[in-house]
Structures are given as structure tokens and as C-alpha cells.
Write a protein that holds these residues in place. Sequence first.
Motif, PDB file in Angstrom:
ATOM      1  N   SER A   1     -78.297  11.279 -54.730  1.00  7.68           N
ATOM      2  CA  SER A   1     -78.179  12.073 -53.501  1.00  7.68           C
ATOM      3  C   SER A   1     -79.007  11.472 -52.375  1.00  7.68           C
ATOM      4  O   SER A   1     -78.595  11.470 -51.209  1.00  7.68           O
ATOM      5  CB  SER A   1     -78.631  13.516 -53.752  1.00  7.68           C
ATOM      6  OG  SER A   1     -77.731  14.188 -54.605  1.00  7.68           O
TER       7      SER A   1
ATOM      8  N   ASP B   1     -77.399  10.079 -48.831  1.00  8.65           N
ATOM      9  CA  ASP B   1     -77.874  10.650 -47.561  1.00  8.65           C
ATOM     10  C   ASP B   1     -78.437   9.572 -46.650  1.00  8.65           C
ATOM     11  O   ASP B   1     -78.194   9.567 -45.441  1.00  8.65           O
ATOM     12  CB  ASP B   1     -78.942  11.714 -47.827  1.00  8.65           C
ATOM     13  CG  ASP B   1     -78.366  12.988 -48.436  1.00  8.65           C
ATOM     14  OD1 ASP B   1     -77.126  13.145 -48.397  1.00  8.65           O
ATOM     15  OD2 ASP B   1     -79.143  13.811 -48.947  1.00  8.65           O
TER      16      ASP B   1
ATOM     17  N   LEU C   1     -75.629   7.368 -45.090  1.00  9.15           N
ATOM     18  CA  LEU C   1     -74.968   8.052 -43.976  1.00  9.15           C
ATOM     19  C   LEU C   1     -75.879   8.096 -42.745  1.00  9.15           C
ATOM     20  O   LEU C   1     -75.430   7.864 -41.614  1.00  9.15           O
ATOM     21  CB  LEU C   1     -74.572   9.469 -44.382  1.00  9.15           C
ATOM     22  CG  LEU C   1     -73.426   9.565 -45.390  1.00  9.15           C
ATOM     23  CD1 LEU C   1     -73.338  10.977 -45.963  1.00  9.15           C
ATOM     24  CD2 LEU C   1     -72.097   9.173 -44.745  1.00  9.15           C
ATOM     25  N   LYS C   2     -77.149   8.371 -42.971  1.00 11.04           N
ATOM     26  CA  LYS C   2     -78.108   8.439 -41.865  1.00 11.04           C
ATOM     27  C   LYS C   2     -78.233   7.099 -41.160  1.00 11.04           C
ATOM     28  O   LYS C   2     -78.208   7.022 -39.919  1.00 11.04           O
ATOM     29  CB  LYS C   2     -79.469   8.884 -42.396  1.00 11.04           C
ATOM     30  CG  LYS C   2     -80.542   9.015 -41.326  1.00 11.04           C
ATOM     31  CD  LYS C   2     -81.862   9.478 -41.941  1.00 11.04           C
ATOM     32  CE  LYS C   2     -82.965   9.581 -40.882  1.00 11.04           C
ATOM     33  NZ  LYS C   2     -84.251  10.001 -41.506  1.00 11.04           N
TER      34      LYS C   2
ATOM     35  N   LYS D   1     -75.377   6.324 -39.067  1.00  9.47           N
ATOM     36  CA  LYS D   1     -75.254   7.296 -37.968  1.00  9.47           C
ATOM     37  C   LYS D   1     -73.912   8.028 -38.037  1.00  9.47           C
ATOM     38  O   LYS D   1     -73.217   8.226 -37.041  1.00  9.47           O
ATOM     39  CB  LYS D   1     -75.426   6.606 -36.617  1.00  9.47           C
ATOM     40  CG  LYS D   1     -76.805   5.970 -36.425  1.00  9.47           C
ATOM     41  CD  LYS D   1     -76.956   5.295 -35.070  1.00  9.47           C
ATOM     42  CE  LYS D   1     -78.344   4.671 -34.933  1.00  9.47           C
ATOM     43  NZ  LYS D   1     -78.526   3.987 -33.637  1.00  9.47           N
ATOM     44  N   LEU D   2     -73.584   8.429 -39.274  1.00 10.69           N
ATOM     45  CA  LEU D   2     -72.345   9.160 -39.517  1.00 10.69           C
ATOM     46  C   LEU D   2     -72.646  10.370 -40.395  1.00 10.69           C
ATOM     47  O   LEU D   2     -73.710  10.453 -41.025  1.00 10.69           O
ATOM     48  CB  LEU D   2     -71.326   8.266 -40.236  1.00 10.69           C
ATOM     49  CG  LEU D   2     -70.860   6.995 -39.520  1.00 10.69           C
ATOM     50  CD1 LEU D   2     -70.008   6.162 -40.468  1.00 10.69           C
ATOM     51  CD2 LEU D   2     -70.082   7.332 -38.261  1.00 10.69           C
ATOM     52  N   ASP D   3     -71.700  11.312 -40.437  1.00 11.88           N
ATOM     53  CA  ASP D   3     -71.778  12.367 -41.438  1.00 11.88           C
ATOM     54  C   ASP D   3     -70.542  12.284 -42.323  1.00 11.88           C
ATOM     55  O   ASP D   3     -69.636  11.473 -42.094  1.00 11.88           O
ATOM     56  CB  ASP D   3     -71.955  13.752 -40.809  1.00 11.88           C
ATOM     57  CG  ASP D   3     -70.781  14.150 -39.916  1.00 11.88           C
ATOM     58  OD1 ASP D   3     -69.628  13.831 -40.253  1.00 11.88           O
ATOM     59  OD2 ASP D   3     -71.032  14.793 -38.881  1.00 11.88           O
ATOM     60  N   LEU D   4     -70.484  13.138 -43.325  1.00 16.36           N
ATOM     61  CA  LEU D   4     -69.408  13.033 -44.308  1.00 16.36           C
ATOM     62  C   LEU D   4     -68.025  13.233 -43.694  1.00 16.36           C
ATOM     63  O   LEU D   4     -67.036  12.669 -44.177  1.00 16.36           O
ATOM     64  CB  LEU D   4     -69.636  14.055 -45.431  1.00 16.36           C
ATOM     65  CG  LEU D   4     -70.776  13.713 -46.397  1.00 16.36           C
ATOM     66  CD1 LEU D   4     -71.080  14.899 -47.301  1.00 16.36           C
ATOM     67  CD2 LEU D   4     -70.425  12.495 -47.238  1.00 16.36           C
ATOM     68  N   ASN D   5     -67.940  14.005 -42.626  1.00 21.86           N
ATOM     69  CA  ASN D   5     -66.640  14.225 -41.993  1.00 21.86           C
ATOM     70  C   ASN D   5     -66.100  12.973 -41.303  1.00 21.86           C
ATOM     71  O   ASN D   5     -64.904  12.888 -41.009  1.00 21.86           O
ATOM     72  CB  ASN D   5     -66.739  15.376 -40.989  1.00 21.86           C
ATOM     73  CG  ASN D   5     -66.978  16.709 -41.668  1.00 21.86           C
ATOM     74  OD1 ASN D   5     -66.398  16.989 -42.721  1.00 21.86           O
ATOM     75  ND2 ASN D   5     -67.847  17.536 -41.101  1.00 21.86           N
ATOM     76  N   ASP D   6     -66.972  12.003 -41.033  1.00 18.50           N
ATOM     77  CA  ASP D   6     -66.536  10.760 -40.390  1.00 18.50           C
ATOM     78  C   ASP D   6     -65.945   9.764 -41.380  1.00 18.50           C
ATOM     79  O   ASP D   6     -65.343   8.764 -40.974  1.00 18.50           O
ATOM     80  CB  ASP D   6     -67.720  10.089 -39.673  1.00 18.50           C
ATOM     81  CG  ASP D   6     -68.296  10.947 -38.564  1.00 18.50           C
ATOM     82  OD1 ASP D   6     -67.497  11.514 -37.796  1.00 18.50           O
ATOM     83  OD2 ASP D   6     -69.531  11.055 -38.482  1.00 18.50           O
TER      84      ASP D   6
END
Length: 341
Positions: A60, A64, A67-68, A71-76
Amino acid sequence: MGKNIKILAIESSCDETSAAVVVDGREVLSNIIYSQIDIHTKFGGVVPEIASRKHIEAISIVVDEALKKAKLDLNDIDAIGVTYGPGLVGALLVGLQYAKGLAYALNKPLIGVNHIEGHISANFIQYKDLNPPFVCLVVSGGHTYIVYMKDHGNFEVMGQTRDDAAGEAYDKVARSIGLGYPGGPKIDKLAKEGDEDAIKFPRANFHDNKSLDFSFSGLKSAVLNYLNQKDMKKEDVNRADIAASFQKAAVSFLVDNSIKACKLKNVNRIAVAGGVAANTYLRKSLIDAGNVNGIDVLFPEFILCTDNAAMIGSAAYFEYKNGKTAGMDLNAVPNLKIGER
């Protein structure tokens, strides 16, 4: 399929927990690697149960962080790529189950990636214009292959080890001369202080002269026999000479068969992949042989030679581009062969 396809990739086949975000199979936005080498060094090798537990603790966190950094989140993310074999079954399952959970929760495509094909794909990250066909030498702690990559997803195994992988032989020889684990980098370093012609260690010869297969168990045994003979005679040994002589025998085998493969397929490019691709002696020897034979030799940067999720993200993109996705029934295949689906 449009451009800017973002793959979140997960790798957990052995003792590195890694997550990466890769765009269009070539551009790495992040590549986070949590290594367990320091933990397993005290045991002289990877302990599967410990590796699995550490993957659970780290996965995890590395996802995380990937993604950080991107500069994206999971929806991207457009799709989830994950290694499903070969490797340690418990370690594979940690990454695979995590990836399946993400894909299900986000309603994103899931892409299963062959770990060996991932190593090959590291070259597509390093060399943005690289495309098949080419010959690839895959050398790591668990695998040794010569592969002809005709196209993305189209692999022909031209040669493989019949016993120990090259990296495995390095580890065993390193242990026998007291260098410890991991053996590859330590032998590579010590060999620079030795005479590669001091000891004539043998190379396997097969009855089929056309074979491009490898065998490293006899070379490993020759080193052990040499040490035993010296011990029985109470004679001192020069560890640097042993390391250099062993390395010369192992690498010459890899180099000769790789050049032969290029000539058989009439291609002028070798891409090298896997942990042993970081070996400085192999790099120099193969480049020198390539120069003599008019063959370009490609190596990924060191971080892409070891197990990492960026290479998995690259391989996943090309699978996705070819319409190959997986269902929630995707399972770990610890003995998965290259080219198998």
C-alpha cells in the motif's frame, strides 16, 4: 486506442515490492521500489515466507508513493498491470490480489504480465524508438534465456539454461568463497582485482553443436572442486582470481550464444535484460563482441535491470494495446514460461 494511456503497475515476484506509473509503455512518471535485500542477506538468500510478509507490509505504501510522485490519483489511471508469474507463489499473490482489488473497485482493466517479458520491456523505456524484431538476452537470478522478439507479444525462445540460471551460479560461487549474498555485484567487484586467466574453468559443451542452451551447474561444480582440492592440500586461494576466472567462463558463454542468435536471425541488435545485465564485465564483453560483429548492444540503466514495476507497466501497455486483458480469475503461475498466456 488513444495516446497517454496511464498504467499503474505492481511487481512483487521475489523480494522487491514495487509500484510505478508508466505512460504509453515508454514514459515513467514514477517507479518506487522497496527492497528486502538487507533482510534476506543474513539468511544467505531469499526466504519466501518473509518475502511475502514484507510485501504485505509495503504494498500500500509503494502504490501510494507511486501515485503521489506521478502527481495522479487512482481515477487518472487507465489500467492496472501486475506480475502474475514466474516467481515465488506467495510473493506473487500479494501483488496480484492487491491489483485485482484495485481493478475491481475502480472498474479498470486488469492486465497480467509475464515477469520475464517485463524485463525485456525495460528496454522500451530506456530506448524510446526501439521496436522489434531483435534478439534479447535475459539473465537474472532465476532465469537465463536467449529470446527472439519478432513483435510485441511474439517471442521465440532460442536458448535457455538446462540447470542453474546465470545469476544463481553467481550467488552459489560467491557463497563458496565467502562473499555472501547477493553474489552478482560482489563477484563483479572482486573480479576487477583478479586475473581472469589464472584458472581455466570449463564451459559446458552439448552434443548438439547448434544448441544455444546454457548450463552453469558444471562451472559451479568446477569452482567448488577447485576449492576442495586447495583445502585438502592446505593451499591458500586467491579469491579475486577465482571470481575473475569464473566470471570469464560464465560471461563468454552468454556472449557467444547471443552473437550466434543474432547471426541465425539475421538481426543486428541485442537487448539485454535482467539483474545480471547490470554486471559491468558482461556489459563490456558483449559490447566489444558486438562491435566486432556489427551488432548494436542495448542495456537498460541499472535501476531497470533489477526487479521493478516500471518494466511491468511497459509490458502491460503493449498487452493492453493488443487487446489482452485479464479477468478476476487471474491467478499466480510461479513457473510461467516466456510467451505463455
